[in-house]
Design an enzyme around this catalytic site. Structure first.
Site, PDB file in Angstrom:
ATOM      1  N   SER A 142       0.745  -1.384   0.149  1.00 52.36           N
ATOM      2  CA  SER A 142       0.061  -0.020  -0.082  1.00 52.36           C
ATOM      3  C   SER A 142       0.958   1.326   0.065  1.00 52.36           C
ATOM      4  CB  SER A 142      -0.683  -0.055   1.297  1.00 52.36           C
ATOM      5  OG  SER A 142      -1.325   1.230   1.570  1.00 52.36           O
ATOM      6  N   TYR A 155      -1.735  -1.153  10.761  1.00 53.75           N
ATOM      7  CA  TYR A 155      -1.676  -1.393   9.348  1.00 53.75           C
ATOM      8  C   TYR A 155      -0.481  -0.835   8.533  1.00 53.75           C
ATOM      9  CZ  TYR A 155      -3.769  -1.073   4.393  1.00 53.75           C
ATOM     10  OH  TYR A 155      -3.982  -1.472   3.021  1.00 53.75           O
TER      11      TYR A 155
HETATM   12  P1  NAD Z   1     -11.100  -6.362   0.611  1.00 53.95           P
HETATM   13  O1  NAD Z   1     -11.805  -6.317   1.817  1.00 53.95           O
HETATM   14  O2  NAD Z   1     -12.229  -6.073  -0.545  1.00 53.95           O
HETATM   15  O3  NAD Z   1     -10.680  -7.989   0.497  1.00 53.95           O
HETATM   16  C1  NAD Z   1      -9.779  -8.360   1.495  1.00 53.95           C
HETATM   17  C2  NAD Z   1      -9.846  -9.930   1.094  1.00 53.95           C
HETATM   18  O4  NAD Z   1      -9.012 -10.527   2.127  1.00 53.95           O
HETATM   19  C3  NAD Z   1     -11.267 -10.673   0.972  1.00 53.95           C
HETATM   20  O5  NAD Z   1     -11.092 -11.619   0.090  1.00 53.95           O
HETATM   21  C4  NAD Z   1     -11.308 -11.305   2.479  1.00 53.95           C
HETATM   22  O6  NAD Z   1     -12.144 -12.293   2.755  1.00 53.95           O
HETATM   23  C5  NAD Z   1      -9.713 -11.602   2.762  1.00 53.95           C
HETATM   24  N1  NAD Z   1      -9.335 -12.000   4.286  1.00 53.95           N
HETATM   25  C6  NAD Z   1      -9.687 -11.113   5.173  1.00 53.95           C
HETATM   26  N2  NAD Z   1      -9.091 -11.627   6.321  1.00 53.95           N
HETATM   27  C7  NAD Z   1      -8.600 -12.665   6.007  1.00 53.95           C
HETATM   28  C8  NAD Z   1      -7.958 -13.737   6.564  1.00 53.95           C
HETATM   29  N3  NAD Z   1      -7.715 -13.992   8.045  1.00 53.95           N
HETATM   30  N4  NAD Z   1      -7.992 -14.880   6.181  1.00 53.95           N
HETATM   31  C9  NAD Z   1      -7.866 -15.136   4.803  1.00 53.95           C
HETATM   32  N5  NAD Z   1      -8.509 -14.088   4.067  1.00 53.95           N
HETATM   33  C10 NAD Z   1      -8.808 -12.845   4.716  1.00 53.95           C
HETATM   34  O7  NAD Z   1      -9.994  -5.627   0.451  1.00 53.95           O
HETATM   35  P2  NAD Z   1      -8.946  -4.797  -0.724  1.00 53.95           P
HETATM   36  O8  NAD Z   1      -9.386  -3.447  -0.550  1.00 53.95           O
HETATM   37  O9  NAD Z   1      -9.423  -5.682  -1.999  1.00 53.95           O
HETATM   38  O10 NAD Z   1      -7.938  -5.146  -0.428  1.00 53.95           O
HETATM   39  C11 NAD Z   1      -6.874  -6.116  -0.668  1.00 53.95           C
HETATM   40  C12 NAD Z   1      -5.388  -5.666  -0.314  1.00 53.95           C
HETATM   41  O11 NAD Z   1      -4.965  -4.472  -0.867  1.00 53.95           O
HETATM   42  C13 NAD Z   1      -5.140  -5.360   1.138  1.00 53.95           C
HETATM   43  O12 NAD Z   1      -3.744  -6.076   1.581  1.00 53.95           O
HETATM   44  C14 NAD Z   1      -5.320  -4.064   1.475  1.00 53.95           C
HETATM   45  O13 NAD Z   1      -4.504  -3.599   2.494  1.00 53.95           O
HETATM   46  C15 NAD Z   1      -4.685  -3.456  -0.074  1.00 53.95           C
HETATM   47  N6  NAD Z   1      -4.876  -2.217  -0.276  1.00 53.95           N
HETATM   48  C16 NAD Z   1      -6.185  -1.719  -0.497  1.00 53.95           C
HETATM   49  C17 NAD Z   1      -6.365  -0.562  -0.913  1.00 53.95           C
HETATM   50  C18 NAD Z   1      -7.656   0.063  -1.161  1.00 53.95           C
HETATM   51  O14 NAD Z   1      -7.584   1.290  -1.164  1.00 53.95           O
HETATM   52  N7  NAD Z   1      -8.755  -0.763  -1.264  1.00 53.95           N
HETATM   53  C19 NAD Z   1      -5.244   0.305  -1.003  1.00 53.95           C
HETATM   54  C20 NAD Z   1      -3.903   0.236  -0.788  1.00 53.95           C
HETATM   55  C21 NAD Z   1      -3.896  -1.316  -0.625  1.00 53.95           C
END
Ligand code: NAD
Length: 260
Positions: A142, A155
């Site tokens: 991120s 985080y």
């Molecule tokens: P999301 O909440 O849509 O998806 C998260 C996924 O992780 C889901 O499939 C969930 O079931 C799974 N998950 C959560 N806890 C878990 C566990 N204990 N065991 C197994 N699976 C688990 O979120 P997203 O926005 O798609 O995020 C995905 C990645 O991208 C993350 O690492 C997040 O930090 C990173 N990210 C997101 C953003 C954003 O703006 N959305 C920005 C930077 C980084």
């Protein structure tokens, strides 16, 4: 170079992970899914990917907080689909609170899911990749792997950690055909940030749209969220042969967030 390869994508039942799964499947890659969802949602995702892209899928419901479950996810995915060629460490959770009030268990869970699980999947898949002298590990970090924001201590610590893990492991295999890189997105429109936008809308009694603009304006100079498909394209590029000399990097896709 991708058709017939096997990818394991953690947290691929929604958001970025699901989008990456579909993008890699569109390139002929067999897909190992993981993450939480209702059984009927998981079978719908699998059917959609299998029918649309004519690839195999496998699902493992490992809770990534639990080390032994991470190990069995790698073992069972390899058994079902073949050795893992591409690992995308994507699963992640967020919790917003000051350090003083941050629940200790929550801190440990975020480190376990957002960082330790990526170490474990790397540890268990690397030998398979080194055997073939080809592999790609992409860690979804991120902007918070590079800079901080208030009230996100766990985080930010985990994401800085995963950038460090990326560099250290990339160096260990630098002479091989395995590359390890991180991707550092800014705001991407997914469930994870929809929750944060809704919290702001409720807090300031404004609409979801107004809250979204306020959130973006604070940090992301483009005032435009990254589209999940754009991240999928970047990750597919990192899997290509053209990217074979990209090692240990942390690629931003953040609308200018970290340029400030
Ligand atoms: P999301 O909440 O849509 O998806 C998260 C996924 O992780 C889901 O499939 C969930 O079931 C799974 N998950 C959560 N806890 C878990 C566990 N204990 N065991 C197994 N699976 C688990 O979120 P997203 O926005 O798609 O995020 C995905 C990645 O991208 C993350 O690492 C997040 O930090 C990173 N990210 C997101 C953003 C954003 O703006 N959305 C920005 C930077 C980084």
């Amino acid at each position: 170079n991708l058709p017939g390869k096997v990818a394991l994508i953690t947290g691929s039942t929604s958001g970025i992970g699901l989008s990456v799964a579909k993008k890699l499947a569109s390139q002929g890659v067999h897909i190992g899914l993981n993450g939480f969802a209702k059984p009927e949602e998981i079978s719908a995702i699998r059917k959609e990917i299998e029918n649309q892209f004519k690839v195999k899928t496998f699902y493992h419901g490992a809770d990534l907080k639990e080390g032994p479950q991470v190990k069995s996810m790698v073992q069972e995915t390899s058994k079902a689909l073949g050795n893992v060629d591409i690992l995308v460490n994507n699963a992640g959770i967020q919790y917003i609170e000051s350090a003083v009030n941050f629940p200790e268990q929550k801190f440990n869970d975020i480190i376990a899911i957002n960082l330790t699980a990526a170490f474990l999947t790397t540890k268990y898949t690397l030998p398979q990749m080194l055997d073939k002298n080809w592999g790609r590990i992409i860690n979804i970090a991120s902007v918070h792997g590079l800079v901080a924001s208030v009230n996100k201590c766990a985080y930010v610590a985990a994401k800085h950690g995963i950038v460090g893990l990326t560099k250290a492991t990339a160096l260990e295999v630098a002479k091989t055909g395995v590359t390890i890189n991180a991707v550092c997105p800014g705001w991407v429109m997914t469930k994870l940030i929809e929750t944060q936008i809704q919290q702001r809308a409720d807090q300031y009694k404004i609409s979801f749209e107004e809250a979204q603009i306020k959130l973006l304006e604070e940090k992301q100079p483009s005032v435009t969220p990254v589209q999940i498909e754009q991240l999928g394209d970047l990750i597919t590029f990192l899997c290509s042969d053209s990217a074979s000399q990209i090692k240990g990097s942390a690629y931003t896709m953040d609308g200018g967030w970290t340029a400030q």
